[in-house]
Enzyme design. Structure first.
Site, PDB file in Angstrom:
ATOM      1  CD1 TRP A 330      -2.737   1.281   0.782  1.00  0.00           C
ATOM      2  CD2 TRP A 330      -1.874   2.302   2.068  1.00  0.00           C
ATOM      3  NE1 TRP A 330      -3.465   2.936   0.857  1.00  0.00           N
ATOM      4  CE2 TRP A 330      -2.558   3.356   1.317  1.00  0.00           C
ATOM      5  CE3 TRP A 330      -0.158   2.682   2.462  1.00  0.00           C
ATOM      6  CZ2 TRP A 330      -2.472   4.955   2.551  1.00  0.00           C
ATOM      7  CZ3 TRP A 330      -0.078   4.442   3.300  1.00  0.00           C
ATOM      8  CH2 TRP A 330      -1.657   4.788   2.845  1.00  0.00           C
ATOM      9  CG  HIS A 331       3.613   2.777   2.872  1.00  0.00           C
ATOM     10  ND1 HIS A 331       2.575   1.732   4.117  1.00  0.00           N
ATOM     11  CD2 HIS A 331       3.538   3.540   3.778  1.00  0.00           C
ATOM     12  CE1 HIS A 331       2.506   1.706   4.953  1.00  0.00           C
ATOM     13  NE2 HIS A 331       2.650   2.954   4.865  1.00  0.00           N
ATOM     14  N   GLY A 332       4.344   1.380  -0.782  1.00  0.00           N
ATOM     15  CA  GLY A 332       4.368   2.326  -2.612  1.00  0.00           C
ATOM     16  C   GLY A 332       5.006   1.197  -3.465  1.00  0.00           C
TER      17      GLY A 332
END
Lengths: 495, 472
Positions: A330-332
């Protein structure tokens, strides 16, 4: 539009002033216009994505409620509802996948094919990552799920729902709000309230302090070291890692606090996104305190639906690892984030096994001082683990992260760093150091107060004029002395 | 309800007191933190926005070349040099506009911008904004002009943030100044250093540049060639505005292209283009001219390919005086101007030039000759060769000679001789000449108008070169 930009300092007072002046019926429309304008300041074209996600989830909510209203048998109803949820998730996650992960996925695929001897040139898509797409997509999807679970009624007013998805204080970097909280509040237009505005503004001031004074100052050290990594080792890398641990916390928490404050001025209450994560005594505890809106989202909409801890130990660990894998992703779109997520998942599994083998040690210690010492040791341990994890988060590649960790252990330069004024070589001047230390003391005291379940703003408000304004002016002075550092974007904007 | 809103507003203002205090500090005490490079721009802005009792008849305007070449101390008391290194015509226009708003129009303006500054749109906006030079009205005009000419000013400013930045500069937003303030705190004595610098700029009538006698190192430089002359639309627009402003105020405008070193070459095409451009710009105005000093100066008179050193500036200033006698004429340097000449003397590294700086002004030079008797006449003659019609005169002390700039008799200097030294006193200033000196010549330069000893220096005679070199 950044919270720490002059644009926002003009935008926010105008929006607020108008919000309190215009008739109650028009308030939400005004906020919706402001929120869309806020988003379009970054890239007008991408407003279509926000709007599309809004329309899909709004319709999905209505469709689910429509199906519930029909007298289908249970199985059929569930199937239809599942289909609607699946459609909503597929479309939203499809957009997210395309705009955020397509190049990453193609790259991984090319590596896998390369590993089995199939070499092909994979074209790279020239896509600008829409700011905040992960945040508003997850927020919109939570609405679909909440309607599906019957926890809320589907919203009938499209404009109100659109405002829920796009509410500008938390649009681009959270907190990822739940419909049960924010949508309900939007149903009742808010009138001017002295206490709300006062508390909101003070909250914003605190958020700016954390972002501008601490996070942006830490960023100087981190960026200087990471720009020239191969020339550093030992103590410098340790300091840079510690600085990033503080930077990421203060950067993201600063944003969340400003968002919370801005919403409070408008009479809305956003959820708490952080609760002193570096006081956590285990990684499990850390995730109860860090980015609470995301971790609770993953718990409620992924971990529990997967079976949580109800289907045996092996399945529980699998669910845990999968949840943290998704959290990392989700973060990257980078393998470093995935490894960071999995690292946290693995540590949690180890902690759980440890608990199973040795039981809950802290409950077994009866001596109060020993219990305190044990808690302290665990807090330090958790902090170090989190710190190691952040090295993966900050690094551009796994190789770089491992290099940093390995070279951090060559601690032959501790003395020369301390006595030789090593911190000054990393871009911090003497005044900056004084500002930094004062800021740390303030943040630490404030965290201690919060840990004791006392609201800092209320605590300050209860003091006399001199103490109150001494604190305010210290904060404002430190902000003023950090204004030349601005221009640093919030790290979580990229997610 | 109203009361609580008012309360809130008052509290907001109160909480932000450190911010207001900092803004007030920035506005009231800019010298306390301004970086060294910005002091000249601060001085300039302050000067043009102040009404001066004395009317300045001649303004020198332009960039670093103008700052270097024109020496007001040798031109006239009512000449002021308002040029700023790195600035462009856009900046020059507002310099003149503000000056005229607060002061009587000068009779003449000499303006010099390097061709390079007219060929690109680096507008020097940020540096001038930092000292609050531009008003909102100026900024609006600048913004409109940039947009109208589609100028590429990206080196100076991101136009998307133009107004955001302009407002911050105009109100003195601390974010733009904190870096300088923090540096000033760390340095500790920036205010004093800036005040000193300000005095120096005042002393030199606004001339602020690299004042050195370094010599252009052609061995490590390429020959400079100019093949194509053009002016960007934005610079042209502002040059036109500048010319119109001069015309409205009946100012004689002299656009001067200063001499280049012989290490510089212009093509015929370039020369034609440049002359055509200025002819077009000044067409229709009888009292305006474009003057190109096509002389090729020695490279020894430059410290780089464009900028003259002190010796070059001296040559050019003398040339200008000769060409415009009706403007600069023959005049005796005032005591204030002599203080500036004293500064020139103090950085001089050739004995012969010291006599050039002195010229016919009210100076006395004492020379103590320590050469063997048979070399004496020759040595003193060598010194004298570089001077004017005055002869060296003997004093009561053996081997000590004097000469005055205006030919007057020796006065106002007390001598006392002991076994080892000749002790001199001028006003409260004292200096000694060692009788057993290892130097061939000791020179003492005395400013009679201000009653000070400007410099005591030593020189040895180089028989091979036939000249003197200053030792300190």
């Amino acid at each position: 539009m950044l919270f720490n930009s002059a644009d926002f300092l003009i935008f926010f007072p105008i929006v607020t002033l108008m919000y309190f002046i215009i008739p109650a019926k028009a308030k939400n429309y005004w906020l919706l216009i402001a929120s869309y304008f806020f988003y379009m300041c970054w890239n007008p074209k991408y407003i279509i994505l926000l709007f599309t996600s809004t329309v899909i989830t709004f319709i999905s909510g209505l469709a689910i409620e429509f199906i519930s209203g029909k007298e289908y048998d249970f199985k059929k109803e569930k199937t239809y509802k599942n289909l609607v949820v699946a459609a909503s998730f597929t479309l939203n996650l499809g957009l997210l996948f395309y705009f955020k992960y397509i190049n990453f996925a193609l790259d991984i695929m090319s590596h896998i094919l390369g590993a089995v001897g199939i070499h092909m040139t994979v074209p790279a898509f020239d896509i600008i990552l829409p700011v905040g797409i992960s945040f508003y997509t997850f927020q919109a999807l939570s609405y679909t799920m909440d309607v599906y679970r019957g926890e809320i009624y589907a919203e009938k007013n499209f404009f109100r729902y659109a405002l829920f998805v796009s509410f500008f204080p938390q649009l681009v970097a959270g907190p990822i709000e739940r419909s049960k909280n924010l949508l309900k509040q939007l149903a009742v237009p808010k009138a001017y309230d002295y206490d709300n505005v006062r508390t909101g503004l003070l909250t914003m001031l605190w958020g700016y302090f954390i972002k501008l004074v601490i996070a942006d100052r830490m960023a100087i050290i981190v960026d200087n070291v990471y720009a020239d990594l191969e020339n550093y080792h030992g103590m410098v890398l340790v300091v840079a890692s510690l600085a990033f641990t503080i930077q990421i916390y203060c950067d993201f928490m600063g944003y969340s606090i400003i968002a919370k404050g801005a919403a409070k001025v408008l009479g809305m209450e956003l959820m708490e996104n952080f609760h002193m994560p570096y006081f956590a005594d285990s990684i499990k505890d850390f995730w109860r305190r860090w980015h609470i809106s995301l971790s609770s989202w993953l718990r409620d909409y992924l971990y529990i639906p997967l079976g949580g801890n109800r289907k045996g130990t092996a399945r529980k660990y699998f669910n845990l690892l999968l949840t943290f894998f998704v959290s990392g992703l989700w973060h990257g779109a980078n393998i470093t984030f995935v490894v960071w997520g999995l690292f946290h998942g693995i540590i949690q599994v180890i902690e759980d096994i440890f608990r199973k083998v040795f039981g809950n040690v802290s409950e077994q210690i009866t001596n109060k001082n020993l219990a305190l010492l044990w808690k302290g040791i665990n807090i330090v341990k958790t902090f170090i683990i989190a710190n190691i994890g952040w090295v993966f988060f900050r690094s551009e590649t796994i190789g770089q992260a491992l290099w940093v960790l390995k070279n951090s252990l060559k601690l032959d330069n501790v003395k020369s760093f301390i006595t030789g004024g090593g911190i000054y070589a990393l871009g911090v001047n003497k005044v900056g150091l004084v500002v930094m230390i004062t800021a740390f003391i303030l943040l630490f005291v404030c965290s201690l107060i919060k840990e004791k379940k006392i609201a800092p703003i209320e605590w300050i408000s209860s003091k006399n004029f001199i103490i109150r304004y001494a604190i305010y002016w210290t904060i404002v002075t430190l902000i003023v002395f950090s204004l030349d550092l601005n221009g640093q974007e919030f790290i979580y904007f990229q997610f | 309800m109203k009361k609580t809103k008012l309360n809130l507003l008052i509290k907001c203002i109160l909480v932000m007191v450190p911010m207001w205090a900092m803004i007030a500090f920035i506005k009231l005490y800019p010298l306390a933190f301004t970086g060294r490079d910005s002091v000249i721009i601060y001085w300039n802005t302050n000067f043009i926005n102040t009404h001066h009792k004395e009317d300045y008849k001649v303004l020198i305007m332009g960039d670093s070349v103008a700052a270097t070449c024109f020496m007001p101390e040798y031109l006239s008391e009512d000449t002021i040099n308002l040029s700023i290194a790195g600035s462009s015509m856009l900046d020059g226009y507002y310099t003149l506009k503000h000056y005229l708003k607060n002061n009587a129009a000068p009779t003449d303006i000499f303006v010099t911008y390097m061709d390079y500054h007219l060929q690109q749109d680096n507008i020097f906006w940020r540096a001038s904004s930092l000292v609050g030079k531009y008003t909102f009205e100026d900024n609006k005009e600048i913004y409109d002009s940039i947009m109208a000419t589609d100028a590429d000013v990206s080196e100076s400013i991101n136009m998307d943030n133009f107004w955001e930045e302009a407002i911050q500069y105009v109100i003195g937003y601390p974010g733009k100044y904190m870096n300088a303030i923090v540096q000033a705190i760390e340095e500790g004595d920036r205010l004093e250093a800036n005040k000193k610098l300000l005095k120096k700029i005042d002393l030199h009538s606004g001339r602020y540049c690299k004042m050195v006698n370094d010599i252009y190192d052609i061995a490590n430089s390429n020959r400079v060639g100019y093949g194509e002359f053009f002016v960007t639309d934005l610079q042209d627009l502002y040059y036109t505005r500048f010319v119109e402003l001069c015309a409205e105020n009946d100012i004689r405008l002299h656009i001067v292209k200063t001499p280049s070193s012989y290490y510089t070459a212009y093509t015929e095409k370039y020369e034609k283009q440049i002359r055509e451009y200025y002819a077009g710009l000044l067409g229709g105005y009888d009292n305006m001219e474009f003057v190109w000093y096509r002389d090729e100066y020695f490279v020894e008179w430059f410290w780089d390919n464009a900028h003259m050193n002190q010796h070059g500036s001296y040559q050019f200033t003398q040339r200008l005086k000769a060409d415009y006698p009706e403007i600069f004429g023959n005049y005796a340097a005032t005591p204030r101007q002599m203080e500036t000449i004293n500064a020139d003397i103090n950085i001089e590294n050739e004995l012969s030039y010291i006599f050039k700086w002195i010229d016919k002004s009210n100076y006395t030079v004492l020379l103590y000759n320590n050469l063997p008797p048979d070399e004496k006449i020759n040595t003193l003659y060598q010194v004298y060769l570089h001077y004017n019609d005055q002869f060296l005169m003997p004093t009561d002390i053996p081997n000590l000679y004097y000469v005055t700039g205006d030919g007057a008799a020796l006065s106002g200097i007390n001598f006392a001789v002991d076994d080892k030294n000749i002790n001199l006193q001028v006003g409260s200033d004292l200096t000694s000449i060692s009788l057993a000196s290892k130097y061939d010549i000791t020179a003492v330069i005395i400013d009679n108008s201000n009653g000070t000893i400007v410099r005591t220096t030593h020189a040895n005679y180089n028989f091979e070169e036939g000249s003197f070199h200053l030792m300190d």
